[in-house]
Each structure stands twice: as C-alpha cells, then as structure tokens.
Scaffold this motif. Structure first.
Motif, short mmCIF file in Angstrom:
data_model
loop_
_atom_site.label_atom_id
_atom_site.label_comp_id
_atom_site.label_asym_id
_atom_site.label_seq_id
_atom_site.Cartn_x
_atom_site.Cartn_y
_atom_site.Cartn_z
N LEU A 167 0.82 -1.20 0.00
CA LEU A 167 0.00 0.00 0.00
C LEU A 167 0.86 1.25 0.00
O LEU A 167 0.65 2.18 -0.79
CB LEU A 167 -0.94 0.03 1.21
N TRP A 168 1.84 1.30 0.88
CA TRP A 168 2.64 2.51 1.01
C TRP A 168 3.60 2.68 -0.16
O TRP A 168 3.98 3.81 -0.49
CB TRP A 168 3.31 2.54 2.38
N LYS A 216 3.65 6.04 -2.59
CA LYS A 216 4.85 6.70 -3.11
C LYS A 216 4.81 6.81 -4.63
O LYS A 216 5.13 7.86 -5.20
CB LYS A 216 6.10 5.93 -2.68
N GLU A 217 4.45 5.72 -5.28
CA GLU A 217 4.38 5.71 -6.74
C GLU A 217 3.46 6.81 -7.25
O GLU A 217 3.79 7.53 -8.20
CB GLU A 217 3.90 4.35 -7.24
N ILE A 255 3.16 13.61 -8.89
CA ILE A 255 2.64 14.96 -8.69
C ILE A 255 3.50 15.84 -7.78
O ILE A 255 3.34 17.05 -7.77
CB ILE A 255 1.20 14.91 -8.13
N VAL A 256 4.43 15.23 -7.02
CA VAL A 256 5.31 16.00 -6.15
C VAL A 256 6.66 16.16 -6.85
O VAL A 256 7.26 15.17 -7.27
CB VAL A 256 5.51 15.30 -4.78
N PRO A 257 7.15 17.39 -7.00
CA PRO A 257 8.45 17.60 -7.65
C PRO A 257 9.56 16.79 -6.96
O PRO A 257 9.58 16.67 -5.73
CB PRO A 257 8.69 19.10 -7.48
N ALA A 258 10.46 16.24 -7.76
CA ALA A 258 11.52 15.37 -7.25
C ALA A 258 12.37 16.06 -6.19
O ALA A 258 12.77 15.44 -5.19
CB ALA A 258 12.41 14.90 -8.40
N ASP A 259 12.63 17.36 -6.37
CA ASP A 259 13.47 18.07 -5.41
C ASP A 259 12.77 18.36 -4.10
O ASP A 259 13.38 18.81 -3.13
CB ASP A 259 14.00 19.38 -6.03
N THR A 314 8.25 13.97 1.92
CA THR A 314 7.14 13.06 1.63
C THR A 314 7.60 11.61 1.76
O THR A 314 6.91 10.78 2.36
CB THR A 314 6.60 13.32 0.21
N ASP A 315 8.76 11.31 1.23
CA ASP A 315 9.33 9.96 1.28
C ASP A 315 9.50 9.51 2.73
O ASP A 315 9.14 8.39 3.11
CB ASP A 315 10.67 9.96 0.55
#
Length: 199
Positions: A62-63, A67-68, A73-77, A82-83
């Motif tokens: 699930l988690w 993340k996927e 939608i969340v910028p990599a930088d 979030t991670d």
C-alpha cells in the motif's frame, strides 16, 4: 488496555512514529475491526461501510503505491519529506483501509427520494464513526495510529491491486503499530466557545 470508554477516548491520539511490533495476533486485530463493523451505526442500518485490513507485504505494498502515485505529482526536489513521512507509515504493523459502498447509497436514494441529497452526507457520517471506533479500539489495545487521506490519488491503483468493487469509495487509510515516540502536545480551544447549554 481495558480502559473505560472515557479513558479510551481521551487517550486516542495521532501517532506518526510506529513500529511493526504487535501485542495482538493479526486475528485479534481483525476481530477489533469486525467488532466496529458490526456495532457502529449506519444510516437506516444500511451497513454501507467496507474495510480492508492489510498486514505484512500487503501493508508494505500500500505505502509503495502511495509513493508511486505521489512521485507523479510531487516535484523530485521536494519529495524528500514526503518519502520520509510515507516510510514512517510503512514501518507500522498494518493498515486499515476505509470505504463507503456507493451502490448502497444509490439504492437508498432510490428507495427514499425525499432524502436523496442527504444520503451521501450520512454515508460520510457513518464511515467517520467507524474510523473513530477502530482508531479508539486499536489505541486501547496498545497501538498508535493516525488517519491519512491519500485518496483520490491512490484510488485506481488500490482498487486494481486488491481487486475491489469499483463502487467502494476509498475514504481514508489508518496505519498502525506499536508507538515508538509520544504524540505531540494537544491544544484545546475553550469549551465555552464550543459547547452551549440551555436550561
């Protein structure tokens, strides 16, 4: 464990630091969720609330899905915090997924057209009561939990992963585990501003 109702409600808090340990068997945890499913009220006793209980690899999956979906939608930088947050939920023992069966709501709207606009609202009331009951039961059993809302971002993948009825609307996710840190301090607004009594 075994507190009276007022104590159980008082001690229910949001725990964001949890471990995969458990003082109960998975079957005993299932019994807690089933107890809430049986005894918490629903509009017209329609029993429209649905639950998916995930343990082990299914909980982890699930988690991973969360993340996927968020990576899109969340910028990599900006993904670092979030991670870390998602990893904290994944570190728990399991997750309860809460759903409302929209087909039940739709049938109620057809049967009782006078209240058709109210049934979706009442469905939200019902699932909220179930969430509170499960949360309190888990806390009373020694777990820490929190209520998360990654829907509707994860809905499609969750339904596909566990082959769930398309009419089941995901409303919340509740990761739980043994607390590894105390919850933050809770602030209370004055009760005089929130509770009015007339005699």
């Amino acid at each position: 464990m075994g507190r009276n109702l007022k104590e159980a409600i008082q001690h229910r808090r949001s725990y964001y630091s949890i471990s995969s340990d458990s003082r109960l068997t998975d079957e005993q945890i299932q019994e807690l969720v089933e107890f809430a499913a049986l005894h918490v009220p629903s509009p017209f006793n329609s029993q429209l609330d649905r639950f998916v209980l995930l343990f082990g690899k299914q909980h982890q999956r699930l988690w991973d899905i969360v993340k996927e979906c968020l990576r899109k939608i969340v910028p990599a930088d900006k993904f670092g915090p979030t991670d870390k947050k998602i990893d904290a939920f994944a570190a728990g023992h399991g997750t309860v997924l809460f759903f409302t069966d929209q087909s039940v709501t739709e049938n109620l709207q057809k049967q009782f057209p006078l209240y058709q606009e109210k049934f979706p609202v009442w469905a939200q009331h019902s699932i909220a009561m179930h969430q509170f009951a499960v949360w309190t039961l888990l806390e009373d059993a020694g777990f820490g939990a929190s209520l998360q809302h990654y829907n509707p971002v994860i809905d499609e993948m969750v339904h596909k992963e566990w082959n769930l009825d398309a009419k089941w609307e995901l409303t919340a996710q509740m990761p739980f585990g043994i607390p590894t840190a105390e919850p933050g301090e809770k602030q209370f607004s004055p009760l005089a501003d929130r509770v009015k009594v007339f005699k």
